[in-house]
Design an enzyme around this catalytic site. Sequence first.
Site, PDB file in Angstrom:
ATOM      1  N   GLN A 181     -23.310  21.600 -26.940  1.00 54.11           N
ATOM      2  CA  GLN A 181     -22.363  21.461 -28.054  1.00 54.11           C
ATOM      3  C   GLN A 181     -22.930  20.574 -29.158  1.00 54.11           C
ATOM      4  O   GLN A 181     -22.437  20.583 -30.282  1.00 54.11           O
ATOM      5  CB  GLN A 181     -21.024  20.890 -27.554  1.00 54.11           C
ATOM      6  CG  GLN A 181     -20.156  21.874 -26.790  1.00 54.11           C
ATOM      7  CD  GLN A 181     -20.406  21.847 -25.303  1.00 54.11           C
ATOM      8  OE1 GLN A 181     -21.468  21.415 -24.854  1.00 54.11           O
ATOM      9  NE2 GLN A 181     -19.462  22.320 -24.525  1.00 54.11           N
TER      10      GLN A 181
ATOM     11  N   ASN B  18     -13.152  14.082 -20.200  1.00 50.23           N
ATOM     12  CA  ASN B  18     -13.845  14.613 -21.382  1.00 50.23           C
ATOM     13  C   ASN B  18     -15.164  15.214 -20.894  1.00 50.23           C
ATOM     14  O   ASN B  18     -15.500  15.148 -19.705  1.00 50.23           O
ATOM     15  CB  ASN B  18     -14.067  13.511 -22.420  1.00 50.23           C
ATOM     16  CG  ASN B  18     -14.553  14.074 -23.748  1.00 50.23           C
ATOM     17  OD1 ASN B  18     -13.947  15.004 -24.286  1.00 50.23           O
ATOM     18  ND2 ASN B  18     -15.644  13.569 -24.276  1.00 50.23           N
ATOM     19  N   LYS B  19     -15.902  15.794 -21.803  1.00 55.18           N
ATOM     20  CA  LYS B  19     -17.131  16.515 -21.472  1.00 55.18           C
ATOM     21  C   LYS B  19     -18.017  15.734 -20.507  1.00 55.18           C
ATOM     22  O   LYS B  19     -18.195  14.528 -20.656  1.00 55.18           O
ATOM     23  CB  LYS B  19     -17.877  16.814 -22.786  1.00 55.18           C
ATOM     24  CG  LYS B  19     -19.182  17.561 -22.666  1.00 55.18           C
ATOM     25  CD  LYS B  19     -19.095  18.840 -21.873  1.00 55.18           C
ATOM     26  CE  LYS B  19     -18.041  19.814 -22.359  1.00 55.18           C
ATOM     27  NZ  LYS B  19     -17.751  20.882 -21.362  1.00 55.18           N
TER      28      LYS B  19
ATOM     29  N   ASP C 246     -10.061  15.683 -23.240  1.00 56.79           N
ATOM     30  CA  ASP C 246      -9.413  16.931 -22.817  1.00 56.79           C
ATOM     31  C   ASP C 246      -8.089  16.668 -22.135  1.00 56.79           C
ATOM     32  O   ASP C 246      -7.185  17.503 -22.162  1.00 56.79           O
ATOM     33  CB  ASP C 246     -10.343  17.735 -21.912  1.00 56.79           C
ATOM     34  CG  ASP C 246     -11.453  18.336 -22.750  1.00 56.79           C
ATOM     35  OD1 ASP C 246     -12.433  17.634 -23.023  1.00 56.79           O
ATOM     36  OD2 ASP C 246     -11.287  19.490 -23.197  1.00 56.79           O
TER      37      ASP C 246
ATOM     38  N   GLY D  44     -12.912  23.384 -27.068  1.00 58.14           N
ATOM     39  CA  GLY D  44     -12.389  22.129 -27.597  1.00 58.14           C
ATOM     40  C   GLY D  44     -10.880  22.129 -27.388  1.00 58.14           C
ATOM     41  O   GLY D  44     -10.210  23.130 -27.680  1.00 58.14           O
TER      42      GLY D  44
ATOM     43  N   ARG E 226      -8.413  27.811 -18.820  1.00 62.75           N
ATOM     44  CA  ARG E 226      -9.270  26.662 -18.486  1.00 62.75           C
ATOM     45  C   ARG E 226      -8.338  25.572 -17.952  1.00 62.75           C
ATOM     46  O   ARG E 226      -7.271  25.343 -18.531  1.00 62.75           O
ATOM     47  CB  ARG E 226     -10.069  26.186 -19.713  1.00 62.75           C
ATOM     48  CG  ARG E 226     -11.139  27.203 -20.142  1.00 62.75           C
ATOM     49  CD  ARG E 226     -12.073  26.631 -21.181  1.00 62.75           C
ATOM     50  NE  ARG E 226     -13.044  25.720 -20.607  1.00 62.75           N
ATOM     51  CZ  ARG E 226     -13.876  24.957 -21.341  1.00 62.75           C
ATOM     52  NH1 ARG E 226     -13.821  25.011 -22.649  1.00 62.75           N
ATOM     53  NH2 ARG E 226     -14.747  24.154 -20.766  1.00 62.75           N
TER      54      ARG E 226
HETATM   55  O1  MRU Z   1     -16.061  22.547 -22.671  1.00 66.09           O
HETATM   56  P1  MRU Z   1     -15.639  22.235 -24.078  1.00 66.09           P
HETATM   57  O2  MRU Z   1     -16.728  22.430 -25.070  1.00 66.09           O
HETATM   58  O3  MRU Z   1     -14.347  22.912 -24.463  1.00 66.09           O
HETATM   59  O4  MRU Z   1     -15.333  20.674 -24.043  1.00 66.09           O
HETATM   60  C1  MRU Z   1     -14.848  20.038 -25.193  1.00 66.09           C
HETATM   61  C2  MRU Z   1     -14.782  18.582 -25.070  1.00 66.09           C
HETATM   62  O5  MRU Z   1     -15.024  18.006 -24.024  1.00 66.09           O
HETATM   63  C3  MRU Z   1     -14.297  17.845 -26.271  1.00 66.09           C
HETATM   64  O6  MRU Z   1     -14.875  16.576 -26.306  1.00 66.09           O
HETATM   65  C4  MRU Z   1     -12.784  17.695 -26.174  1.00 66.09           C
HETATM   66  O7  MRU Z   1     -12.175  18.930 -25.976  1.00 66.09           O
HETATM   67  C5  MRU Z   1     -12.218  17.062 -27.373  1.00 66.09           C
HETATM   68  S1  MRU Z   1     -12.210  18.187 -28.741  1.00 66.09           S
HETATM   69  C6  MRU Z   1     -11.587  17.512 -30.112  1.00 66.09           C
END
Ligand code: MRU
Length: 319
Positions: free
Chosen positions: A172, A222-223, A212, A45, A74
Amino acid sequence: MKAVDFTGEAVRLIDQSALPHKEQWIELKTVEGVATAIKEMKVRGAPAIGVAAAYGMVFAQDPEKEADILKSARPTAVDLAHAVDFVLDMLRNGMNVIQAAAQWEKMNEEKCKKVSENGATLIKDGQKILTHCNTGFLAADAYGTALGAIITAHKQGKKIHVYVDETRPRLQGAITSWELLKENVPHHVICDSSAGFLMKKDEIDSVMVGADRIAANGDTANKIGTYSLSVLAKEQWIPFYVLAPLSSFDAGIQNGEHIKVEERDEREVLEINGMRIYPEGAHAKNFAFDITPARNITAFVNENGVFRGIEDVWKNTME
Ligand code: MRU
């Protein structure tokens, strides 16, 4: 609740790879250890990895050189670079590294609280909200962003129902459900592919997601799966909200085409809990994020308010 803290000797994280079945904390005492935990998504996140990386700097012998070990853990979430650069700036100004990291942590907490409160104003009594990935305290270290807004609305007494996207391949949705259960928020988990059908049945009043990295023109990483949701929402005239602190905005990147999208190990798709589900010889593409064009986003919510266009976000930062 908090996902990351500093004990004075170690960075302490709730191990998100063990959730929702095991609530275990890990302690890390090296730059490499923190970077590996970020890579392996033990902490994940955007805002949460920022806080972890800020504290990771405490262990650097040569902060200017070792900063990149954390920043490159990342590539997509910009909070990571913003947090490490903030610590470096504070060090150059003579601040002690622990104080600098603690200041980032505190600022992040305050921002995420505001994002949650501002986002809650968009949720009306009786509404049904679809969310994707995990954007609660686990992802933001404190409060959350999209999920923070949902939980805040629930705590304000609004009767809401949440649809939680499973979010293949890392699921998630399971930790989002775990957070919602802790707060007694009514919800159903759905397969990612169910969203369009539910929207068509008038089961979704709004979509709320995190971010992100938000480019200067509002294109949002975003995801993976977020872009598809935005297209479905647009088709059905459903508001699509992106909630994130300003630390997730990147004025230095013109548009989404310039955002680096992380590609992860294909085994995350081909296996479940270490058990292969696809035939030997099959290969997978595993993009961790996608880019939602600004035109599909109804409003951005940050610590300063709700903004119907990216221009207003930037104008507000200059006031
Ligand atoms: O790969 P992840 O689980 O780190 O991805 C997270 C996301 O895409 C969240 O939606 C994003 O970081 C916002 S968190 C408040």
